[in-house]
Enzyme design. Structure first.
Site, PDB file in Angstrom:
ATOM      1  N   GLY C 145       0.815  -1.190   0.000  1.00 19.25           N
ATOM      2  CA  GLY C 145       0.000   0.000   0.000  1.00 19.25           C
ATOM      3  C   GLY C 145       0.859   1.255   0.000  1.00 19.25           C
ATOM      4  O   GLY C 145       2.045   1.205   0.325  1.00 19.25           O
ATOM      5  N   CYS C 146       0.258   2.365  -0.381  1.00 17.97           N
ATOM      6  CA  CYS C 146       1.013   3.612  -0.492  1.00 17.97           C
ATOM      7  C   CYS C 146       1.495   4.093   0.871  1.00 17.97           C
ATOM      8  O   CYS C 146       2.679   4.382   1.048  1.00 17.97           O
ATOM      9  CB  CYS C 146       0.177   4.668  -1.198  1.00 17.97           C
ATOM     10  SG  CYS C 146      -1.458   4.949  -0.499  1.00 17.97           S
ATOM     11  N   TYR C 147       0.589   4.192   1.833  1.00 13.43           N
ATOM     12  CA  TYR C 147       1.009   4.641   3.169  1.00 13.43           C
ATOM     13  C   TYR C 147       2.043   3.694   3.777  1.00 13.43           C
ATOM     14  O   TYR C 147       3.066   4.139   4.294  1.00 13.43           O
ATOM     15  CB  TYR C 147      -0.192   4.767   4.103  1.00 13.43           C
ATOM     16  CG  TYR C 147      -1.096   5.947   3.874  1.00 13.43           C
ATOM     17  CD1 TYR C 147      -0.613   7.248   4.027  1.00 13.43           C
ATOM     18  CD2 TYR C 147      -2.435   5.782   3.550  1.00 13.43           C
ATOM     19  CE1 TYR C 147      -1.465   8.350   3.861  1.00 13.43           C
ATOM     20  CE2 TYR C 147      -3.278   6.876   3.382  1.00 13.43           C
ATOM     21  CZ  TYR C 147      -2.795   8.158   3.536  1.00 13.43           C
ATOM     22  OH  TYR C 147      -3.628   9.233   3.370  1.00 13.43           O
TER      23      TYR C 147
END
Lengths: 335, 335, 335, 335
Positions: C145-147
């Site tokens: 995921g990005c975060y």
């Protein structure tokens, strides 16, 4: 106290009416309608109003609002207003209509908006206050469109002076003019770092500009709007082709004479949006292209104030015989 | 490999040359100069280049750069370039000049920029590649200004077709065009949520537009620039008054013929900045105002790429006989 | 040439894959799917790709894509990927999954996402390349995921070193992370001039952070995300409570050792989004609060590149035995 | 009418005082000073004030202002205020000091600001009105810093309740907090599409937070500020580590009791900047991390209003025995 109703209170112009009227010393907001948010506290839907307004959004009949109020602002999409206005008027309640329904000659309206007009009437004031101030006692005022307000104010003095051959309005608007509903245009990744031309030669507001300016004198009128990455504001660059030679002093004199006593038009330098944000002012400046027949006039307004709800309140002040500045002389939010 | 020098590598056009040339398959960056940051690692001053370039900024003589390179990009303010260019050329090194110094006829230059020209010469290519492609072997190319690139590309086909009476260019530029130094214009609270017209009738770039378009055919040319809250991009709305009736198909045919084989001009819908950000494309679209003599043509470029460093590399490709697309066919950064 | 398919090519991560892969020297894009835009030319739906890609969006069976390609990127919402992946794998085609479906232990996944997992399997590589580089030949990689990408990279060296008691990740993300569909969050008037905290203590990505960091050492992990008025980028401020006293030199040594040979992690000063926009870098910096047990580590990534499609391509490079930098060493778009 | 002087009227806090005081029913602005713009009409330097104020900026002695006014706002940089305040007080004129000079214990001040304090005095009210309301008749009030206002208001009820072990304030500020002078930080290409952490563990405002919160109860306090692409506003995310278990109802009760009668604190949902822009409100919301000892409290203020000039006027109201809301109950500018 003037008792005010707002029909369509959950859109941006409705909310802006609330913002302005909460500080108006002669007004009490009596009713705000919204179908979508019926029976919800306004401050629960719009938390920024918490502590400032205790009303709920209502979804009731026009009649029930009209009997409780002295004046109603119809902040609804076009075609809806013309259904409501006759009902309101028959109660002796006044109307400032923020929709397009009463701005144009009904025949032109039907052509431009592509729908029959259910309440065609003549003699409705086109409430661009600096040019057509509504008479005290008027019961219906058509509040001008946002683009026409800035555009007409920029060009009117020169058109009236009879020295204009052609005006090309190149307008740049904040995105709140497109409303509170998310769309592809208002989608942040599409608008940030961008500028979007749209309806490049055929925006409906063009017809308000043509109608009002031709009252002053003939001139060819064109209009191209753009959306810019700003919440509020319309800057209009009016490229004016002159019929005859004038110098900048003559242009200044024409503007000074036309707007000399108008509190909301300010003539000073080249304007921008920062100086009018949140205020009812229209700032206007100009520059002549040396050795040319082209004059550039630039106007700046806040589209939600002078371009909508502020001018609507200015119209309300006029029809009730108040000083037109009442409740409206607020400094802009700078920076 | 072509050995490249960049004079004035610490401004936005210099940095953009580095960005583009790092991915150019035929180029090696041999030297980058900066007085202010002399002897500092480029990647220490501009951390975004860490891991991508190992050079230091140099502050050395023009001669010492010229002997090490095949071509030099002069990314310096006007008046500085004309001091350097003759020195560079005498070493047999080529020059793409990103300043204004060689764009205008020297007499016009002296008038517009208010300084004597120390190196007046005729026959310098005005490197607007789609209109004046630099011949292979050219040793000096004047890279066009950012506004003129977008403006001229929008109007040229129609002016060449002999159907234009007047063009009013209303341009909206990202603020990177004003450079890397903080100023009142680039101060965030002044620019965000705003749009600022400036040099409303008298921007120097007007003279490039006049000079290049009159080569094609006579037409009255005006220009008004604005700064918008965007880092990059120039959108130009060209309001064109036509000499004769045309329909949209004829206009389309004129554009198709003019740009049919040009890889960096795209004719498709109404353009905006989002579709060209970071790329060398110039997107062009148009719409005719029904029943009118007005045509609106809109062009969009990235001011730092097609409006400056990208076009400079395109010019470099041409003078070295490479395909003009080499190193430049990158998709834009969308969104 | 590696033949690549993209399932779900019309969202932001799909488009970003196209952007990156068009310049990848070892790749040919063979198929891009989209139900919504089936049979439409990609460049007609996304004009910024005009001149760069000739494919149409397809809406065909997974089988028909898998037989034409060597690797497929599944850029689809969670739950959709786990339906496609087994079908793809049975053709011997590899998968980089950009959804959440294979990132978490299946039991945790079912709890966090509230749906049964139709393809639970163990041993899927969590492809955070600097920590778990996918082995050459791997047939399925779960792209992080990005975060979690920015957060884990900021904290991992210190957690691994065993000196961390607690990490509070306070992340600020550009709005492209919320996707290409207009919503109230992405509505320009709601986001401009604002910052919006959301899922303040309960974002699903927290579980990726917990899962991956506990592999290194125990530590209490918290996470609060915010949306900022930016298109791209995630800046994560990691507030780290230390178990034992360290000085800044020791911290530097820990980071240097952990990331010394990693081309996409840059350790240098306090990072920001401008230096990574459009690039695959993760910039990391830190500062110790004097006389305290608190260390602040800050990481910056482009959420669509290192936080999604760039890392996906990096994973592709690894599974095909290419240098992980291939096609990814592009400078950011600065400014 | 209270006669008011503003020392340092040309910066953002000075201009904001003018904006607010122009609509204050009990105030007359008697004098505004500025060295830089001495003798210039305020409305010529700041055209947005045209039509609203007729004063000129003055550059005269403190004495000459003090004899004409009942209260003076010192909106000047630190070290300048402590030179002016004793002179003002000796005329019996009151002072609201917007600088840092009287906020801290003088010994702490000297350490934090690195200069000797020329006017050390004890007993100056730290005018965070909801916590230390200035008594009627107070002659000197230290107006709190912008960050401490939002941070302390977020954490104070819980610290007072004795349940807090540690607070980490992660704050995000609009750039107007950095002042009206263009700098690299406020340069649009550096700030747009970005977020910049700065003084990551060592901002001077930390000491106000520590000083005021320790009055309530001991707790470890940390603070990390960031600049976001917004003109106005501070959002503070307070990550609070609790000493003991509480549930959300208990937290709500603590906040309700602490702020129940405070008109400018609103407890409702998760706040953002849009709901406080241009207003004196501090909106506060919170969420507990399930199964954890972490509570996240979020506060939002307009840094120039509640964080500076609005609170200064609130303090003025208190020292003159007016309702603290006088002139300050304006709706925010939404959207």
């Amino acid at each position: 106290m003037i008792k005010v109703g707002i029909i369509g209170g959950s859109g941006y112009t409705g909310l802006e009416l609330i913002r302005i009227l909460l500080n108006h010393p002669e007004v009490e907001i009596a009713a705000v309608t919204s179908r979508r948010f019926a029976e919800k506290a306004i401050a629960d839907i719009y938390p920024h109003l918490t502590g400032l307004i205790d009303l709920k959004f209502e979804d009731v009949s026009i009649d029930s609002i009209a009997v409780r109020t002295d004046i109603i602002f119809t902040a609804v999409p076009h075609t809806r207003a013309m259904a409501y206005v006759p009902e309101i008027l028959k109660h002796g309640c006044r109307v400032i209509d923020l929709s397009a329904d009463y701005r144009l000659d009904p025949a032109v309206y039907e052509d431009v908006y592509g729908v029959p007009h259910s309440d065609p009437r003549s003699g409705v004031v086109y409430g661009l206050c600096e040019i057509n101030p509504a008479p005290e006692g008027a019961n219906l005022v058509a509040n001008p469109g946002c683009y026409p307000t800035g555009a007409i104010l920029a060009a009117a003095p020169l058109v009236r002076a009879g020295i204009v051959n052609r005006v090309i309005f190149d307008s740049k608007s904040g995105v709140s003019g497109a409303g509170a509903e998310p769309t592809a245009v208002s989608h942040y990744p599409n608008l940030a770092e961008n500028i979007k031309p749209y309806k490049v030669t055929a925006h409906r507001h063009l017809h308000e500009m043509i109608q009002e300016l031709k009252e002053l004198n003939p001139a060819k009128i064109s209009f191209t709007p753009h959306v810019i990455p700003s919440i509020r504001g319309i800057l209009t660059t009016a490229h004016i082709i002159l019929e005859e030679d004038v110098d900048e002093d003559e242009v200044q004199a024409i503007f000074d004479k036309f707007y000399g006593d108008k509190p909301f038009v300010r003539l000073k330098g080249i304007p921008d949006l920062t100086s009018v944000r949140g205020s009812n002012f229209c700032d206007i400046g100009f520059q002549l292209q040396e050795g040319s027949d082209r004059l550039v006039v630039i106007s700046a307004i806040d589209n939600l104030v002078k371009g909508a709800s502020g001018q609507a309140v200015q119209n309300m002040n006029l029809v009730f015989g108040l000083d037109e500045r009442t409740g409206l002389m607020n400094p802009c939010l700078y920076p």
